[in-house]
Design a protein around this motif. Sequence first.
Motif, PDB file in Angstrom:
ATOM      1  N   MET A   1       0.845  -1.192   0.000  1.00 49.26           N
ATOM      2  CA  MET A   1       0.000   0.000   0.000  1.00 49.26           C
ATOM      3  C   MET A   1       0.885   1.247   0.000  1.00 49.26           C
ATOM      4  SD  MET A   1      -1.252   0.363   3.972  1.00 49.26           S
ATOM      5  CE  MET A   1      -0.066   0.476   5.321  1.00 49.26           C
TER       6      MET A   1
ATOM      7  N   GLU B   1       0.386  -4.147   3.068  1.00 49.56           N
ATOM      8  CA  GLU B   1      -0.946  -3.814   3.579  1.00 49.56           C
ATOM      9  C   GLU B   1      -1.274  -4.719   4.761  1.00 49.56           C
ATOM     10  OE1 GLU B   1      -5.408  -4.044   1.775  1.00 49.56           O
ATOM     11  OE2 GLU B   1      -3.956  -2.781   0.697  1.00 49.56           O
TER      12      GLU B   1
ATOM     13  N   ARG C   1      -9.115  -3.072  10.541  1.00 48.46           N
ATOM     14  CA  ARG C   1      -8.549  -2.251   9.473  1.00 48.46           C
ATOM     15  C   ARG C   1      -9.595  -1.285   8.906  1.00 48.46           C
ATOM     16  NH1 ARG C   1      -7.362  -6.519   5.302  1.00 48.46           N
ATOM     17  NH2 ARG C   1      -9.366  -7.203   6.187  1.00 48.46           N
TER      18      ARG C   1
ATOM     19  N   ARG D   1      -9.920   1.209   5.426  1.00 47.82           N
ATOM     20  CA  ARG D   1      -9.351   1.710   4.177  1.00 47.82           C
ATOM     21  C   ARG D   1      -9.693   3.195   4.089  1.00 47.82           C
ATOM     22  NH1 ARG D   1      -6.888  -0.485   0.208  1.00 47.82           N
ATOM     23  NH2 ARG D   1      -7.539  -2.612   0.782  1.00 47.82           N
TER      24      ARG D   1
ATOM     25  N   VAL E   1      -4.312   2.163   4.288  1.00 42.69           N
ATOM     26  CA  VAL E   1      -5.012   1.307   5.254  1.00 42.69           C
ATOM     27  C   VAL E   1      -4.358   1.493   6.621  1.00 42.69           C
ATOM     28  CG1 VAL E   1      -5.641  -1.062   5.884  1.00 42.69           C
ATOM     29  CG2 VAL E   1      -5.604  -0.389   3.471  1.00 42.69           C
TER      30      VAL E   1
END
Length: 313
Positions: free
Chosen positions: A1, A22, A33, A35, A106
């Motif tokens: 990421m 990620e 998590r 996003r 994330v």
Amino acid sequence: MRVVEVTAYGGPEVLRMARRPEPEAGDVPGRVRVRLKAAGVNQADLRIRAGVYADEVGDLKPPFVLGTDFAGKLLDPVPGMAAGTRVAGFVPWWEELTGEGTYAEVVRVAPEWVAPIPDDVDYTVAASIPLASATAQQSLDRLGLAAGSTLVVTGASGVVGRLALQYAAAAGLRVVAVAHEGDEHELKVLGAEHSVTRGTPEDVVRKVLDFIPEGVDAVFDGALHAAPVLPVVKDGGAFVALAANRTPAPERNIRVETVRGKPDAARLKETLEKVAAREVITRVADVMPLEEVAEAHRRAEAGHRPGRMILMI
């Protein structure tokens, strides 16, 4: 990421785009998590990046990722919220000191840090709220002022000061706002009894005492003026500082508090609902893509315009 790393202490040029793995579901017990869609740029981010707080972050050294405020979508369910729920919150970066901030696609968060975003609130607005709201509310809690007390709010044009003004007015306090020229009418609508234009601390003191010669009961120092504005506080009053290095020494029996906001999901949920209902007003200064984070820091440091700089992710 994608993330933004502080590669060394220094100016905005030390911020670099980088790639990190990620996070995976359940890789850190008790964390879920999110996003991200947006992240806020706070004044503390600028000072951390510049090395002002290098001695306070212990063993944490660059490269690390900055950022506290966030808005995005849950990737993992939490009690009362399914995966896919739009949420906002803030990472208590100072308490965690993992170097994992919100300038990233994330983030891992504790469920008690997040609150749902109402449908009528967009990600950029939601990302401007969490830390500022907690700081303002918890500062007023610590001040413990009775209705009718007088409070000076410095930095009232910014997000933290603007929220403190609104919460204080709702609690029945008489608020004197120190703000950018041109904001006087809007701040009066938000609850300020009187406004003075920002300037040197000495100018601020003179203008406030012209309006309230006996001095005020307390100061919420959103502009980080510190000791030079203490003269506006009457003997035995109170002063809230928002940074340890901008905390004045007590004098004249003035109670001095240093407040660093802590996550409070229940209060954040209530605040976001009030934002949706236009009962609480925030301010977004600029919205910029994550790749332009260095320019976002430059604009924030230059006081490009009052309000929160938001990174779109």
